[in-house]
Every structure is written in C-alpha cells, then in structure tokens.
Design an enzyme around this catalytic site. Sequence first.
Site, PDB file in Angstrom:
ATOM      1  N   GLU A 288      70.270  28.410  43.297  1.00  0.00           N
ATOM      2  CA  GLU A 288      69.472  28.425  42.060  1.00  0.00           C
ATOM      3  C   GLU A 288      70.249  28.008  40.821  1.00  0.00           C
ATOM      4  O   GLU A 288      69.790  27.206  40.020  1.00  0.00           O
ATOM      5  CB  GLU A 288      68.912  29.829  41.775  1.00  0.00           C
ATOM      6  CG  GLU A 288      67.803  30.256  42.672  1.00  0.00           C
ATOM      7  CD  GLU A 288      68.280  31.323  43.609  1.00  0.00           C
ATOM      8  OE1 GLU A 288      67.525  32.246  43.855  1.00  0.00           O
ATOM      9  OE2 GLU A 288      69.426  31.221  44.091  1.00  0.00           O
TER      10      GLU A 288
ATOM     11  N   ASP B 269      68.675  32.988  46.446  1.00  0.00           N
ATOM     12  CA  ASP B 269      68.894  34.439  46.455  1.00  0.00           C
ATOM     13  C   ASP B 269      68.136  35.140  47.584  1.00  0.00           C
ATOM     14  O   ASP B 269      67.056  34.698  47.993  1.00  0.00           O
ATOM     15  CB  ASP B 269      68.470  35.045  45.112  1.00  0.00           C
ATOM     16  CG  ASP B 269      69.484  34.764  44.010  1.00  0.00           C
ATOM     17  OD1 ASP B 269      70.629  34.404  44.326  1.00  0.00           O
ATOM     18  OD2 ASP B 269      69.132  34.903  42.820  1.00  0.00           O
TER      19      ASP B 269
ATOM     20  N   TYR C  31      74.785  41.445  45.254  1.00  0.00           N
ATOM     21  CA  TYR C  31      73.529  41.052  44.620  1.00  0.00           C
ATOM     22  C   TYR C  31      72.969  42.201  43.783  1.00  0.00           C
ATOM     23  O   TYR C  31      72.889  43.337  44.240  1.00  0.00           O
ATOM     24  CB  TYR C  31      72.513  40.637  45.690  1.00  0.00           C
ATOM     25  CG  TYR C  31      71.301  39.933  45.134  1.00  0.00           C
ATOM     26  CD1 TYR C  31      71.433  38.841  44.300  1.00  0.00           C
ATOM     27  CD2 TYR C  31      70.019  40.376  45.451  1.00  0.00           C
ATOM     28  CE1 TYR C  31      70.328  38.183  43.794  1.00  0.00           C
ATOM     29  CE2 TYR C  31      68.901  39.730  44.956  1.00  0.00           C
ATOM     30  CZ  TYR C  31      69.058  38.633  44.118  1.00  0.00           C
ATOM     31  OH  TYR C  31      67.962  37.990  43.611  1.00  0.00           O
TER      32      TYR C  31
END
Length: 692
Positions: free
Chosen positions: A7, A83, A297
């Site tokens: 991303e 992600d 994350y």
Amino acid sequence: MKLVIVESPAKSKTISHYLGDDYIVEASVGHIRDLATSGKGGLGVDVDHDFKPTYIINKDKVSVVKELKKTAKKADEIILATDPDREGEAIAYHLAEVLNLPIETTKRLEFHEITKASITKAIENPRTINMNLVHSQETRRIIDRIIGFKISSLIKSRINSQSAGRVQSVTLKLICDHEKEINSFVPQEYYEITSLIEKDGDELKLNFYKYKDENIKITSEEQASEILANCSKVATVIQVNKINKNQASKEPFRTSTLQQEAFSKYKFKTKETTSIAQKLYEGKEIGSEGLVGLITYMRTDSTKLSDTFVDLAKNYILNNYGSEFYKGSIKSSKKVVLSQDAHEAIRPTSLERTPDSVKKYLTDHEYKLYKLIYFRTLASLMTDKVIESTQIIFKSNDVLFKFDENKTIFKGYDILNIDEKDKKYYSFEENETYDFKEIKKEQKFTQPPTRYSEGRIVKLMEDEGIGRPSTYSSTIQTLISRKYIVSEKGVVTPTEQGIKTSTVLTKYFPDLMNTEYTANMETDLDKISEGVEDELQVLKEFYEPFIEHFDVVKKTMYKDEPEYTGEICPNCGSKLVVRYGKHGKFVACSNYPSCTYIKKEEKEKPEEVGRNCPNCGSPLVYRFNKKGQKFIGCSNFPKCHYIEGMEEKVEDRICPKCGAALIKRRGKKGYFYGCSNYPKCDYMEPIKKEEK
C-alpha cells in the site's frame, strides 16, 4: 524480475531492503478503486440486480495505476503484499482485477511485522486472495454507501447537516447522550473534614473516616461543625491494618488500548497515535540495521502473543532479570466484542531493540510510543507486583480519621519502572499520639461527569462493538470534519449542529442509532469473512426494511425553518436568508434557484493615517498583512502600490534628495535611515554610533 505491490511507499521501501535484486516493490498508495457515483441514486450499486457494484479507479490513482500496469508488463511474476486485514484484502483484490491477474493463483503475502524473518517466511509460504474477506469488505462498503448517500442527502436538505453514517452516527449519539447527562446534572452539597499531623518532619493529611463508629456522608455544615466540635487537639493510633495485594501487569496493547494509553500518558490524539504507530510498523532507519519495522501490525483487536515471541521473551527476561520475574502469557481477562483474534497484539518486533538503543533514530513522539509498546509487552509476561497496603486509623474522641499508603515489597514487572516511582513511607504503632496541626471542614459540591476524551470514545466503540480497529480514529476525524464535535486537547464536546443531527436521526432512524443494531451488523460482516454467512443474504436483509423505512421518513421528516435576516432581495423582492456553504455562513435569496442573489459582505473601511500618498495623492490608510502586521498603504490600491512600514519617524530629519521625512528602518545588517517616499526615492544613510 518479480513485482511486489504494497500500500504505502514507506512500506515498499522497507520491504525492498529485505528482498534481493530479483524483486521490485511498488506502492498502490492505498485503495485504487471505489464505488462509482453513477446509476440509481448515484449509489454505484445495482440494488435491483443482486447489488452488483460498479467500481471506478479513483481520480488521484489514475497515474499510479498507469505506472503499475507499465511495470507489471515487464514482470515475470506479480505478488500482492497488502495489509493483513479486510481493507488490505480488498486492495489486493482490486489490484488483481485492474492488472488482469487470476484471483485463484495470484500469490498473496501475509505478514504481521516488517522484518527480514517475517518477509522471508511470507515469500516462502504465499497464499491466494481470501475472497471471504473481500466479500465482507465489499458488503460493508455497499451498506455504508447506501446509508451514507440516502440519509446524508436527506438531512442535508432538511436540517443542513453534512452527513450520516452507520458507525459515525451511533458514535455521535454516544457523545451527545453523555453531554445530556452533564447538562442535566444537579450538584449536591457535601463537606470534607481533614486534619494535619507531623510525622518524620513531614506534614501528613488525615481524612475523615467515621463518626460514632458510623460511616456517614457529611451533607450539611451543621453536621460538619458538630464533628469538628467533637474532636480534641490530639489523635491516637488505634489500628494499623496491613494486607498484601498482588497487582498484575496489563495485557499487551491492541489498537484501542494503545490509543487510550497514549492519550492518558502523553495526550496524543487518536489520529496522532495511529500515524506514529503506522510509521513504526512500516519501518525506520536504525543505524547499521538499515530500514526495519519496529512493531507488529497496529490494527488489531487481539492481545495474543505468538509462541515464538513468548519463547524469545522468556529467555530475555530470565537472562536480564532472573527466573523470579517470569510468569508467561495469560488468557485475556476480558473478551473484546467481535474480537477475531486472528492477529497478534501490538508488540516490538525484537526485544533486543530497547527503547534507549533506538531513541536517537526516532522523533520524541515516536520514541515515547515505542517505549510504551515495548515495556507494556515485556511486562505482560512478567510476575505480579506485590504491594503492602496499610491503613492507619486515628481516633480523636468519637471521630475517626484514616491514612492510607501502599508500599512495594516485590517489584515484579515494575522492575521495568513503568509505574510511578516509589514514594516515602511512614511507620506507625498503635497507641501513638499526634497533635493536630490543623483540622478543618471544607464545603464541596459533587461534580458532573467529565467529558469524553478521544481515547474514552475509542473504548466505548470497542465495548459496544461498533466499528473496527481500522475505523476508530477515522470515525472521530469524520465527526470533527463535519463539525459535529470539537476536540480540544483530545477532550470532545458536541456542537449545536452535532446535537441537532443526533436528535433528528434518533427520532427518525432509531435502529441506525442503536448500538446493538450496528454491533449485530458487524457480527454479520465477520460471519461473511469466516465464510459462514452469504453476502447477498446480508445485503437483502439490510436493504429491504431500510429502504421501506427511509421512504416513509422522507415524507414525514420536517424541514428546518429558514433563518431570515429581515432584509429583502434587491433583485426579486424575496426575503433574504442565512445559508451555509463550504466557507461558512452567507446571506442569499430565499427564492434560490430562481434567484441566485448573494449578499456581499461590506468590508470595514480602513483607518486613515491623516496624510496623502506621495505617489498619487490619495489618502494613506492603515492595513494588515497576512501575518497580522500593521503597515501603511495607499487607499487607491491596486491602482497604486505605495506602501510604508510602521517604522519610527526621525524628528527634524529630512531627505536631502526629495524633502520627505526620514524613517528609521531595519535591514539585514541592522537599522538605518531611509526615505519615507520609498520606493519613489531610494535615499538611505547609516546610523552613526553616537546616535545608536
């Protein structure tokens, strides 16, 4: 050459650091496609044909997609590494669609930290796009689009509110309901009685405990005076009660608790915490290591730690602190509503990267957040802190006072010094007597509930099961941008328009404003992601009752009366009203669109200086620049550009070139005398030492 698509540019840079020359890593810069605004109702969704969506490439991503296609043509293989959540899965799916990649076979990497080990493992164990997750995200997007477009356009036309949404509106209601509690609060009078004694050279405050062996709340001055009158000048220790308490460390951070703790400790707003955590996850330049992701994350609702990490942490704790400080991971004491537990908690990617060792590579706020995450994770695996809690009871006639203190007798996890530092402790024995240095009563009033902080709102959203870790911060930012709430130093207050919006939506759309309704919808979305619920069935069950109710409301919802100014439109004779646009309030004709008259605000006339412009003879006036600094300019601007600063005039100093007054000006090398007729006359002279 293999193309890996992620991303963000920062993430692509870090991953490139770990992959060899055979790989090139590019970024999609977030979502590349979204629902169109065409078709029935501008929804971009064909509700009559199984809710078929129409996607278009976002305008700001046209050039990005063009470059990705160009690079993809040269690649031998394309790997998607977005992600590891619903949004990331949807981005991977749309990339595959746009780049004409086969959904069934295109490699999809999943990793929860950006380190060499995790990237290598992901490369060796690729999976394919999880269409259940894609369907879940698509369903959410379609539902949010239908609710948003339908209700937003309605309340815009009726009460001039900017927008409504499935998550944002119910969150707004929680804030507005709390504001009602604050406004309806009635203060109650009560009294506090305290006394001072001296101990080991310090003054200690004793708090009122009991009167005539009864626990009472002092609600009047008469009561307080009676108790004071009963006290003698001394107090005797009658009890010293001690008990040991174990204080367990807190669980590792998940998205919501990190945002709450960052606000509590450092006053970071949710948006700032999210942004900092994103940078720590995507990678920082750490000395000889180069780019490395410092945390896992950061969008997660799990407090779970991987077995691999726990084993490494165990060795770290044993080697650095000793076996008596290791406890290991424990089961969560509280099950988060809708928690999927698919990810790990937010933790450091390596315990060897201590906060102090990486401090010089981070900004102050990055360091603080990393330190918070690092020690919270480590502490969660360490033994309890043991506290000796002591309560000393003093007696003065029929009045009892108490003094409480807590002493740490085994540090446990707090060997990391993450709690407050230890304070001074005092030793008391029964039958000791102390003179009162002071004893007093103080009138108090009960206080209303405090307003929510951004961190508290995040906790409410999590507790009620509305929104997801990825939407907590963005929901609050949406409410701020719509001017429904104001956030000052992270403390939230609803605006008048926010309260009106919440009130109207609660009246006409009670289901939408019900936290249980929103939470149930989140459950349905989770079931789609797990493959146990059908996307089309969920959409039908939502849409049919919603649109039926919406059509009824559309006919019955009142429209706000216009705010008339008492003036008449000079073009058509209709009344002028206050309207709202992108730049705030303005006055316009009530007969719009037949009449498009807009009243221009009269600008305040500038103050005249009292002399004329040397260039054109027009009066000189005082003006202000963009920085708010005052200067003198010609009233004939923009035809005449003459200006002069507010510099000090020098008495009896005349310009030898044109006869105008000299002014003390400031240049790069200090002050000098310059002609007030500048730029027409450029005479200048230095200021002599004796004049300075």
